[in-house]
Design a protein around this motif. Structure first.
Motif, short mmCIF file in Angstrom:
data_model
loop_
_atom_site.label_atom_id
_atom_site.label_comp_id
_atom_site.label_asym_id
_atom_site.label_seq_id
_atom_site.Cartn_x
_atom_site.Cartn_y
_atom_site.Cartn_z
N ASP A 184 27.56 -18.40 28.14
CA ASP A 184 27.88 -17.34 28.75
C ASP A 184 28.67 -16.37 27.96
O ASP A 184 29.05 -16.78 26.90
CB ASP A 184 29.06 -17.81 30.06
CG ASP A 184 29.52 -16.71 30.94
OD1 ASP A 184 28.36 -15.74 31.05
OD2 ASP A 184 30.52 -16.64 31.60
N ASN A 190 27.93 -14.12 33.34
CA ASN A 190 26.60 -13.50 33.33
C ASN A 190 26.02 -14.37 34.30
O ASN A 190 25.52 -15.51 34.33
CB ASN A 190 26.09 -13.72 31.99
CG ASN A 190 24.61 -13.14 31.95
OD1 ASN A 190 23.97 -13.40 33.03
ND2 ASN A 190 24.32 -12.92 30.85
N GLU A 191 25.81 -13.99 35.71
CA GLU A 191 25.22 -14.77 36.80
C GLU A 191 23.89 -15.24 36.68
O GLU A 191 23.44 -16.42 37.14
CB GLU A 191 25.28 -14.11 38.15
CG GLU A 191 27.02 -14.14 38.45
CD GLU A 191 27.15 -13.62 39.91
OE1 GLU A 191 26.13 -13.60 40.70
OE2 GLU A 191 28.13 -13.05 40.25
N LYS A 212 23.01 -16.71 33.84
CA LYS A 212 23.13 -17.74 33.10
C LYS A 212 23.58 -18.87 34.10
O LYS A 212 23.11 -20.26 33.63
CB LYS A 212 24.20 -17.58 32.17
CG LYS A 212 24.06 -16.59 30.91
CD LYS A 212 22.62 -17.08 30.00
CE LYS A 212 22.26 -16.11 28.93
NZ LYS A 212 21.42 -16.60 28.08
#
Lengths: 357, 357, 357, 357
Positions: free
Chosen positions: C164, C189-190, C192
């Motif tokens: 992330d 960071n979604e 991720k």
């Protein structure tokens, strides 16, 4: 691990009687405090030997040198360290004693504890001399307590069987405590001082020694300091008091005699004096449940006769594993009580300040 | 921070008299030790209330539940934890006492110390009930000491002004100490036991209470345990002893009376008995320079009269800020001395074991 | 002596994975504090197993019972104790493991350390389960810190090699930290998060496990807390962090990467923003000389893959003194990182509060 | 309370860079140990400034004077104290800095922490100079460990981005560690040593500074030392390591990179080599569950670039409460890594010995 004490303060003492030097490191002092060094030297002089014919003629200049923790005359918050170099030591006085265990001294238990490696000269690290750094540290703590309105003082309650009267636990004033600080044998009943002096000199003449009791008082401590159980005021002060060589007993308030009272007598009744909460009696010595109740803290400590006497004694030779006779030479105190007063006050100051920080 | 004690052992006690439960966490026990639980319960029964007409009729089953630190009956080396749930509490007995400060109890200093937030019911965390976990911990320590040949025992030295004779510091045997453990009022002079009993019952009749002294002995500790200065045996035991509610004084060996001797008397002379080093007298209570010398450790503790009496007392109401009268109801001990013996032995065991590990 | 930590706070934890129960005693909490128990349970739920398919299906209700230290919903100043009884333990899963030393687990070093007496079931006292009481204690500390405007939060910085982005050390807000608390895989960071989830599930499928790093932040701590040398903020937090099972590294601020900068870069330049002193960069993670400088505290901890895997492993049988193969059954976490976040936050809260009291 | 550390050992350090002197008191050393003073001076020389063109030209003779704890050349069991008097200080170099907060130094946090009373000259108590007493104490601990077959050594793992190869965690020998002790820039890959030297000199030329990482190894520690949770080996060493100024990260074994492995890789498989238990890999750095497993202990510490640079810097003037520019004169290290190696080894020795006593 014997040499470190404290929670918020941390006092680390070191040194041997006939080594290079002794001293103390004090952690946790408030910052920006301007120490009154004259006052520190007054306290150290009270403990120093060689003051008069009641004490050992051994001289120590005992001037502490501050190595760290001060900047522009004020405490920095970093550890404050002071050392005192040893002088006027006559180590040969002790050379015969390596294997002869002096009765009443730490020679034998120390020999076992440290596998024979402890410095036996002048009792080494067991020496009463190591109390000098305690007095140094206590003198600074006393000044910090004085800023909070707290004063610690003491007098000789007894020498041998000669008894002074006790503190009045409710009416003694700071002025009285202050006056005691300058006296050779501080007692209320001055006739007793002369008797005590004669007893000490008689013991000295015989090559013998005498003990006594010290009564100490903390004035001005407000209610609410201390803790139940393991960090009670009594636990804290007793722990420190038994770190002073020669102390064999301590009692708070009415102490052992409180056991002869009924609960209806020993329960100190509260009352209001204006806004202030007081107790009519002070059998509990200002401490209940381990915590101060605002009344003066009072305690007494028993100080045994100095073990160093010149009379012939029976003992053992541990290298030859047989009984032996012993005649010690050297310069000794016939009575340690007058010199122990400032030590007892000092560790009291250290203990009370630690509980307050 | 009042509840944690120890160096190599770490004892953490907790609980309030009328809360959910009390207990102890013990860190640092040797591993693989098989605890004799019957023996632990014997010790706890010695302290438990409701045993006879000399103690409070309050009943507590006081069965400790071990939560951790044991596996297949042996200590694991992980923290050993035991809890005791509170039962038979009558909290309404205390509801009137929220603002009335009981004399001799920690109510007032505790109120100030904890900003009025302490649990006042039954003295809360200040309660003598919190000594039950100490007895639990001490009972385990006693067993570990027994494996090293060390035994701790005690007797009642006095109740009020009624005195038993003292331990003979050189000849008392483990058998005598063992016998004391099963007696209601363990004394040497049985005639005195009856006098003591009458005094306690008379005080109870009056709604009053009495105190006394406990004499405790450690047999079998070899020379060389303890330390000079801050971790002396005396400092260690005194610290723990003043953590026991109601203790107001402690003295080792001849104690306060040593101050009336000359050094030539108080110096315990060493001699060889075969290979063994002994002292002819034991005025120093087996401890010199803070370290054991192989002779029995002897000390006495002063236990004040229980503060809980039913006689009318003068005190204050802190919410109304005025003087008040107080009559306490409830079930109380007229004398705590018989129940405090196992507590004093327990903390002694904890202290000695900590110094030996 | 492993179970006690702290200076002004004293935290004593206890328990074994398959024993009767686990818990914690907390000394030194401020008095009169009303704990938000819902919030405590939220924190404990974040750590609890059985939440979703990324964690072990083992269920624990993990409801702590408070035994002491509370009165009328508020802290009393006496030790606060909570216990959690063990449930849903399947000890037979571990019966074959008495002599087979599981790689990566404390079985072998624990066996030597405790002479074979440690409770080996479910790792005993070494179990990650003992972190539940830490989360309990930390949840209370967090609430006390929140009153001082301080918030602690964390996110997953990496799982395996999936990274992330990092906290922006100067602009992250409390709202962001708060939001992370409710997420299964809290990252910036979604995209991720989804990759991480797939990696964890793939490892689970293989009977294997994966590790990761946690990035934690303390917002709102003013300048001037901590100490040089032995009680630096870094020393305090690192000491606690390495008490969390599976943590193998910690770095503050830019951490290991700071070694690749020049001093002219790593020296965070001060400037005034109105009355406030700030630094333009925060390579030192809010700590210089062991003391906070008012900028956010940032650190990352490395968390190794769980040692409990079901893949066949090479190891030894210590009773037979020969090599052995091992296939562990039981229910395990393929990745401990999501559950360790609240543990890391908890010990951070304990450490920071201890430095502030 | 920053200056005292340890459980069985107690180390108390003191001093300020430009005060009268610095030093250390060591409690808890075994008795009867004959210290090799030449070896102590070798360790102190490794840390001393002014050795070559890579370090500050400031000269310190740094000869420690032992005040206590030694008798006839052997440790007595009493606290061992050593002091070093400060020399060659040029305090006027710092007079302009009273109000200008140097970036990356403890000036500002120290100013807040100590209410402006800390000795700011040469960083005062925050100075790296206070590590000299640590090296002294560590040198004695190393000798005591050597008697138990334990050796501690380290090399430079990186300077800036220039990386040496790592220790092979299973095959490095005591001879290799011994050889590193005499090298100016101890690395495996000597070509890298030259690159590192050029980088340091280039930074020096620019008035800038560089950091690096140190890799340290403990050889010969048997399985079974350490504890779970609060006194794990990692907690103990990390606590001490972050007491060394400039350290910003620590990782054990494979450290942060272990998070990129699968559990089937990071679990170090046990096997018998004759009677000896070993692991095929050593990703856990010789420590599992906080306890040694008999394999070498390996860790790396991140050392930031020295904050003292002569390049112009942006900062603040706290008396005038405005931004300021700063150009520092004086004599500084362009890279502290070579001099920090013996410090890291020293605190490692202190930590390991404390866990073993």
């Amino acid at each position: 691990m014997s040499g470190v004490w404290g929670n918020k303060l941390k006092i680390s003492i070191f040194g041997e009687s006939h080594g290079v030097g002794i001293g103390v490191v004090i952690n946790g002092l408030p910052t920006g405090f301007e120490v009154d060094w004259d006052e520190v030297l007054v306290e150290m002089a009270r403990r120093a030997p060689g003051q008069n014919d009641l004490t050992t003629p051994r001289k120590e200049s005992d001037l502490p040198e501050v190595l760290s923790g001060l900047f522009e005359g004020k405490t920095t918050g970093a550890p404050l360290t002071a050392i005192i170099r040893n002088q006027d030591t006559r180590s040969k006085d002790y050379s015969q004693l390596k294997n002869i265990m002096r009765p009443g001294q730490a020679d034998y238990p120390g020999h076992v504890r440290y596998g024979g490696h402890n410095d036996h000269r002048g009792s080494g690290h067991f020496s009463g001399r190591i109390t000098a750094p305690l007095v140094f540290a206590g003198a600074i703590c006393k000044q910090l307590l004085a800023e909070k309105g707290i004063m610690i003082g003491s007098h000789i309650k007894s020498i041998g069987t000669i008894q002074d009267i006790s503190f009045n636990e409710t009416t003694v004033t700071k002025e009285q405590l202050e006056k005691f600080k300058t006296e050779q044998l501080p007692v209320f009943n001055e006739a007793k001082a002369e008797e005590m002096k004669q007893l000490i000199l008689a013991a000295k003449q015989e090559g013998d020694s005498v003990g006594g009791t010290v009564e100490c008082m903390v004035l001005g401590l407000e209610a609410g300091y201390g803790n139940p159980f393991f960090d009670s005021i009594e636990s804290t002060l007793a722990h420190l008091m038994f770190s002073v060589p020669a102390v064999k007993g301590i009692e708070f308030g009415t102490g052992f005699a409180i056991t002869e009272l009924f609960g209806s007598q020993s329960n100190d009744a509260y009352y209001y004096e204006g806004d202030q909460i007081k107790t009519a009696t002070n059998h509990n010595g200002g401490i209940i449940g381990g915590i101060s109740n605002g009344m003066p803290i009072v305690f007494r400590a028993a100080v045994k006769p100095p073990a160093s006497i010149t009379k012939k004694q029976q003992t053992i030779n541990i290298s030859e594993k047989k009984d032996a006779e012993l005649v010690i030479e050297g310069r000794h105190d016939p009575c340690i009580v007058p010199r122990v007063l400032p030590v007892i006050e000092a560790v009291t100051a250290i203990g009370i300040l630690d509980l307050m920080l």
